[in-house]
Design a protein around this motif. Structure first.
Motif, PDB file in Angstrom:
ATOM      1  N   GLU A   6      39.943  22.201  58.940  1.00  0.00           N
ATOM      2  CA  GLU A   6      41.301  21.955  59.453  1.00  0.00           C
ATOM      3  C   GLU A   6      42.287  22.956  58.609  1.00  0.00           C
ATOM      4  OE1 GLU A   6      42.273  21.096  62.628  1.00  0.00           O
ATOM      5  OE2 GLU A   6      40.076  20.817  62.956  1.00  0.00           O
ATOM      6  N   LYS A   7      42.061  22.453  57.366  1.00  0.00           N
ATOM      7  CA  LYS A   7      43.170  23.373  56.305  1.00  0.00           C
ATOM      8  C   LYS A   7      42.657  24.802  56.324  1.00  0.00           C
ATOM      9  CE  LYS A   7      44.291  23.573  51.553  1.00  0.00           C
ATOM     10  NZ  LYS A   7      43.977  23.039  50.215  1.00  0.00           N
ATOM     11  N   GLU A   8      41.378  25.166  56.385  1.00  0.00           N
ATOM     12  CA  GLU A   8      41.067  26.491  56.246  1.00  0.00           C
ATOM     13  C   GLU A   8      41.440  27.281  57.759  1.00  0.00           C
ATOM     14  OE1 GLU A   8      37.026  27.336  55.225  1.00  0.00           O
ATOM     15  OE2 GLU A   8      36.945  25.869  53.954  1.00  0.00           O
ATOM     16  N   LYS A   9      41.270  26.373  58.811  1.00  0.00           N
ATOM     17  CA  LYS A   9      41.577  27.067  60.090  1.00  0.00           C
ATOM     18  C   LYS A   9      43.304  27.348  60.198  1.00  0.00           C
ATOM     19  CE  LYS A   9      40.360  25.025  64.135  1.00  0.00           C
ATOM     20  NZ  LYS A   9      39.900  24.140  64.858  1.00  0.00           N
ATOM     21  N   ALA A  10      44.006  26.418  59.688  1.00  0.00           N
ATOM     22  CA  ALA A  10      45.316  26.378  59.707  1.00  0.00           C
ATOM     23  C   ALA A  10      45.602  27.719  58.756  1.00  0.00           C
ATOM     24  CB  ALA A  10      46.164  25.524  59.287  1.00  0.00           C
ATOM     25  N   GLU A  11      45.275  28.046  57.462  1.00  0.00           N
ATOM     26  CA  GLU A  11      45.381  28.985  56.840  1.00  0.00           C
ATOM     27  C   GLU A  11      45.030  30.250  57.488  1.00  0.00           C
ATOM     28  OE1 GLU A  11      43.357  27.901  53.105  1.00  0.00           O
ATOM     29  OE2 GLU A  11      44.924  26.731  52.454  1.00  0.00           O
ATOM     30  N   THR A  12      43.990  30.254  58.020  1.00  0.00           N
ATOM     31  CA  THR A  12      43.338  31.624  58.670  1.00  0.00           C
ATOM     32  C   THR A  12      44.283  31.912  59.682  1.00  0.00           C
ATOM     33  OG1 THR A  12      41.076  30.884  58.128  1.00  0.00           O
ATOM     34  CG2 THR A  12      41.350  32.596  59.895  1.00  0.00           C
ATOM     35  N   GLU A  13      44.966  30.860  60.607  1.00  0.00           N
ATOM     36  CA  GLU A  13      45.821  31.279  61.698  1.00  0.00           C
ATOM     37  C   GLU A  13      47.067  31.787  61.154  1.00  0.00           C
ATOM     38  OE1 GLU A  13      45.920  27.517  63.635  1.00  0.00           O
ATOM     39  OE2 GLU A  13      44.260  27.970  64.771  1.00  0.00           O
ATOM     40  N   GLN A  15      47.464  33.490  58.175  1.00  0.00           N
ATOM     41  CA  GLN A  15      47.154  34.874  57.870  1.00  0.00           C
ATOM     42  C   GLN A  15      46.822  36.014  59.088  1.00  0.00           C
ATOM     43  OE1 GLN A  15      43.233  34.594  55.718  1.00  0.00           O
ATOM     44  NE2 GLN A  15      44.344  34.253  53.593  1.00  0.00           N
ATOM     45  N   ILE A  16      46.402  35.259  60.168  1.00  0.00           N
ATOM     46  CA  ILE A  16      46.305  36.338  61.502  1.00  0.00           C
ATOM     47  C   ILE A  16      48.013  36.386  61.969  1.00  0.00           C
ATOM     48  CG2 ILE A  16      46.021  36.221  63.859  1.00  0.00           C
ATOM     49  CD1 ILE A  16      43.272  34.648  63.183  1.00  0.00           C
ATOM     50  N   SER A  17      48.648  35.688  61.941  1.00  0.00           N
ATOM     51  CA  SER A  17      49.947  35.881  62.294  1.00  0.00           C
ATOM     52  C   SER A  17      50.611  36.633  61.368  1.00  0.00           C
ATOM     53  CB  SER A  17      50.594  34.358  62.256  1.00  0.00           C
ATOM     54  OG  SER A  17      52.089  34.658  62.816  1.00  0.00           O
ATOM     55  N   LEU A  18      50.620  36.786  60.268  1.00  0.00           N
ATOM     56  CA  LEU A  18      51.012  37.616  59.320  1.00  0.00           C
ATOM     57  C   LEU A  18      50.730  39.088  59.284  1.00  0.00           C
ATOM     58  CD1 LEU A  18      50.961  35.483  55.744  1.00  0.00           C
ATOM     59  CD2 LEU A  18      52.933  36.008  57.123  1.00  0.00           C
ATOM     60  N   LYS A  19      49.526  39.062  59.938  1.00  0.00           N
ATOM     61  CA  LYS A  19      48.879  40.402  60.120  1.00  0.00           C
ATOM     62  C   LYS A  19      49.394  41.039  61.252  1.00  0.00           C
ATOM     63  CE  LYS A  19      46.244  40.974  56.535  1.00  0.00           C
ATOM     64  NZ  LYS A  19      46.823  41.634  55.317  1.00  0.00           N
TER      65      LYS A  19
END
Length: 58
Positions: A6-13, A15-19
């Motif tokens: 869940e933590k990795e998913k949140a971090e990935t989301e 990062q996607i938002s930042l990109k």
């Protein structure tokens, strides 16, 4: 383990938002540069026309 996923998913989301934000900002910059280029081309056209007029009056 599930917490880690869940933590990795949140971090990935995040990062996607930042990109996505970066892409939007760069697209806006490109649009501004295109507008500036258009204005400069119009100015150059006017200068060329003035040059033509001056050469014809001589």
């Amino acid at each position: 383990m599930e917490y880690q996923i869940e933590k990795e998913k949140a971090e990935t989301e995040v990062q996607i938002s930042l990109k996505e934000n970066e892409i939007r900002m760069k697209e806006e910059s490109i649009s501004l540069y295109k507008d500036e280029k258009k204005i400069l081309k119009e100015n150059l056209k006017k200068l060329n026309e003035k040059e033509q007029d001056l050469s014809q009056t001589r």
